[in-house]
Motif scaffolding. Structure first.
Motif, PDB file in Angstrom:
ATOM      1  N   CYS A 178      73.519  19.670  27.293  1.00 19.88           N
ATOM      2  CA  CYS A 178      74.518  20.705  27.516  1.00 19.88           C
ATOM      3  C   CYS A 178      74.208  21.877  26.599  1.00 19.88           C
ATOM      4  O   CYS A 178      73.995  21.679  25.397  1.00 19.88           O
ATOM      5  N   ILE A 179      74.179  23.072  27.156  1.00 23.71           N
ATOM      6  CA  ILE A 179      74.152  24.266  26.324  1.00 23.71           C
ATOM      7  C   ILE A 179      75.387  25.080  26.684  1.00 23.71           C
ATOM      8  O   ILE A 179      75.902  24.987  27.804  1.00 23.71           O
ATOM      9  N   ALA A 180      75.867  25.829  25.735  1.00 26.95           N
ATOM     10  CA  ALA A 180      77.075  26.621  25.964  1.00 26.95           C
ATOM     11  C   ALA A 180      76.930  27.971  25.290  1.00 26.95           C
ATOM     12  O   ALA A 180      76.267  28.092  24.259  1.00 26.95           O
ATOM     13  N   PHE A 181      77.546  28.960  25.896  1.00 22.47           N
ATOM     14  CA  PHE A 181      77.615  30.267  25.277  1.00 22.47           C
ATOM     15  C   PHE A 181      78.854  30.981  25.790  1.00 22.47           C
ATOM     16  O   PHE A 181      79.530  30.508  26.710  1.00 22.47           O
ATOM     17  N   TRP A 192      74.861  22.267  32.208  1.00 20.90           N
ATOM     18  CA  TRP A 192      74.258  20.934  32.125  1.00 20.90           C
ATOM     19  C   TRP A 192      72.921  21.016  32.829  1.00 20.90           C
ATOM     20  O   TRP A 192      72.833  21.493  33.953  1.00 20.90           O
ATOM     21  N   CYS A 193      71.863  20.557  32.158  1.00 22.45           N
ATOM     22  CA  CYS A 193      70.545  20.581  32.772  1.00 22.45           C
ATOM     23  C   CYS A 193      69.748  19.363  32.321  1.00 22.45           C
ATOM     24  O   CYS A 193      70.189  18.608  31.443  1.00 22.45           O
ATOM     25  N   ASN A 194      68.576  19.205  32.896  1.00 23.79           N
ATOM     26  CA  ASN A 194      67.705  18.083  32.580  1.00 23.79           C
ATOM     27  C   ASN A 194      67.464  18.001  31.078  1.00 23.79           C
ATOM     28  O   ASN A 194      67.222  19.011  30.419  1.00 23.79           O
ATOM     29  N   LEU A 195      67.524  16.799  30.555  1.00 25.22           N
ATOM     30  CA  LEU A 195      67.354  16.558  29.124  1.00 25.22           C
ATOM     31  C   LEU A 195      66.057  17.147  28.607  1.00 25.22           C
ATOM     32  O   LEU A 195      65.965  17.562  27.457  1.00 25.22           O
ATOM     33  N   PHE A 196      65.042  17.221  29.459  1.00 26.04           N
ATOM     34  CA  PHE A 196      63.731  17.683  29.018  1.00 26.04           C
ATOM     35  C   PHE A 196      63.470  19.150  29.334  1.00 26.04           C
ATOM     36  O   PHE A 196      62.379  19.650  29.075  1.00 26.04           O
ATOM     37  N   ALA A 197      64.459  19.843  29.876  1.00 24.71           N
ATOM     38  CA  ALA A 197      64.291  21.265  30.171  1.00 24.71           C
ATOM     39  C   ALA A 197      64.279  22.060  28.867  1.00 24.71           C
ATOM     40  O   ALA A 197      64.918  21.688  27.886  1.00 24.71           O
ATOM     41  N   ASP A 198      63.571  23.153  28.879  1.00 23.47           N
ATOM     42  CA  ASP A 198      63.493  24.043  27.724  1.00 23.47           C
ATOM     43  C   ASP A 198      64.766  24.902  27.698  1.00 23.47           C
ATOM     44  O   ASP A 198      64.978  25.733  28.577  1.00 23.47           O
ATOM     45  N   SER A 199      65.590  24.700  26.678  1.00 25.72           N
ATOM     46  CA  SER A 199      66.876  25.415  26.592  1.00 25.72           C
ATOM     47  C   SER A 199      66.683  26.916  26.569  1.00 25.72           C
ATOM     48  O   SER A 199      67.446  27.659  27.194  1.00 25.72           O
ATOM     49  N   ASP A 200      65.664  27.396  25.839  1.00 28.85           N
ATOM     50  CA  ASP A 200      65.421  28.838  25.803  1.00 28.85           C
ATOM     51  C   ASP A 200      65.105  29.379  27.191  1.00 28.85           C
ATOM     52  O   ASP A 200      65.607  30.423  27.592  1.00 28.85           O
ATOM     53  N   LYS A 201      64.294  28.646  27.935  1.00 32.62           N
ATOM     54  CA  LYS A 201      63.941  29.091  29.295  1.00 32.62           C
ATOM     55  C   LYS A 201      65.177  29.094  30.188  1.00 32.62           C
ATOM     56  O   LYS A 201      65.406  30.040  30.930  1.00 32.62           O
ATOM     57  N   VAL A 202      65.962  28.034  30.092  1.00 33.44           N
ATOM     58  CA  VAL A 202      67.187  27.964  30.899  1.00 33.44           C
ATOM     59  C   VAL A 202      68.077  29.152  30.591  1.00 33.44           C
ATOM     60  O   VAL A 202      68.575  29.826  31.497  1.00 33.44           O
ATOM     61  N   TYR A 203      68.266  29.436  29.304  1.00 36.59           N
ATOM     62  CA  TYR A 203      69.159  30.529  28.924  1.00 36.59           C
ATOM     63  C   TYR A 203      68.560  31.901  29.230  1.00 36.59           C
ATOM     64  O   TYR A 203      69.185  32.730  29.884  1.00 36.59           O
ATOM     65  N   HIS A 204      67.347  32.159  28.768  1.00 39.98           N
ATOM     66  CA  HIS A 204      66.780  33.501  28.836  1.00 39.98           C
ATOM     67  C   HIS A 204      66.274  33.913  30.204  1.00 39.98           C
ATOM     68  O   HIS A 204      66.545  35.025  30.649  1.00 39.98           O
ATOM     69  N   THR A 205      65.548  33.062  30.870  1.00 35.90           N
ATOM     70  CA  THR A 205      64.895  33.524  32.089  1.00 35.90           C
ATOM     71  C   THR A 205      65.711  33.345  33.352  1.00 35.90           C
ATOM     72  O   THR A 205      65.535  34.094  34.297  1.00 35.90           O
ATOM     73  N   THR A 206      66.578  32.371  33.385  1.00 35.77           N
ATOM     74  CA  THR A 206      67.300  32.142  34.635  1.00 35.77           C
ATOM     75  C   THR A 206      68.795  32.280  34.483  1.00 35.77           C
ATOM     76  O   THR A 206      69.435  32.999  35.231  1.00 35.77           O
ATOM     77  N   LEU A 207      69.366  31.625  33.526  1.00 36.93           N
ATOM     78  CA  LEU A 207      70.806  31.595  33.417  1.00 36.93           C
ATOM     79  C   LEU A 207      71.413  32.952  33.116  1.00 36.93           C
ATOM     80  O   LEU A 207      72.411  33.337  33.710  1.00 36.93           O
TER      81      LEU A 207
END
Length: 155
Positions: free
Chosen positions: A118-121, A131-146
């Motif tokens: 879980c990441i939150a902002f 909520w995303c895959n345990l092995f996903a890169d949090s920075d990528k999830v946040y910066h490039t897509t989310l």
């Protein structure tokens, strides 16, 4: 209450597989009846997060509205996004979520049955829980897509 039912489509290259909007007011969930099962499930997810983030508060008494989206990313990573607003927002919510930055994100360690993280902002007074895959890169999830996806909500 305004109710938005399930919808699918594409946003910034990600496939939106489900979208629903619901509110919890005085402990009751209000949504389109066809989306009630999803709303009840997302309510449990949000309540788990609130219990973790605000252990001193009675989370059953917190009213909120949630725009839930399920996404499939280009690299086959699935994620779910809860965009939560509080009708009675004020200083109390800001104190609750002081550990969640307005710029950047927080990795939140909430036990889950599934191998997810879980990441939150925050964006102004809106809380975003992802909520995303345990092995996903949090920075990528946040910066490039989310961040692009969340910007689309503000238009």
């Amino acid at each position: 209450m305004i109710i938005l039912a399930v919808a699918t489509g594409s946003v910034y290259g990600q496939e939106v597989t489900e979208r629903i909007w619901f509110c919890r007011t005085n402990g009751r969930i209000e949504t389109d009846s066809s989306a009630m099962r999803t709303a009840e499930w997302r309510n449990r997810v949000v309540c788990d997060f609130l219990r973790y983030a605000v252990p001193s508060a009675d989370t059953t008494a917190i009213d909120y509205c949630d725009t839930y989206s399920s996404l499939m990313m280009d690299d086959s990573i699935c994620m779910s996004i809860d965009r939560i607003t509080f009708p009675n927002s004020g200083d109390t919510q800001f104190k609750w979520f002081a550990d969640i930055p307005e710029k950047g994100y927080a990795d939140i360690d909430i036990p889950s049955e599934a191998p997810e993280k879980c990441i939150a902002f925050r964006k102004d007074s809106t809380l975003i829980i992802v909520w995303c895959n345990l092995f996903a890169d949090s920075d990528k999830v946040y910066h490039t897509t989310l961040s692009s996806f969340v910007e689309s909500y503000n238009r």
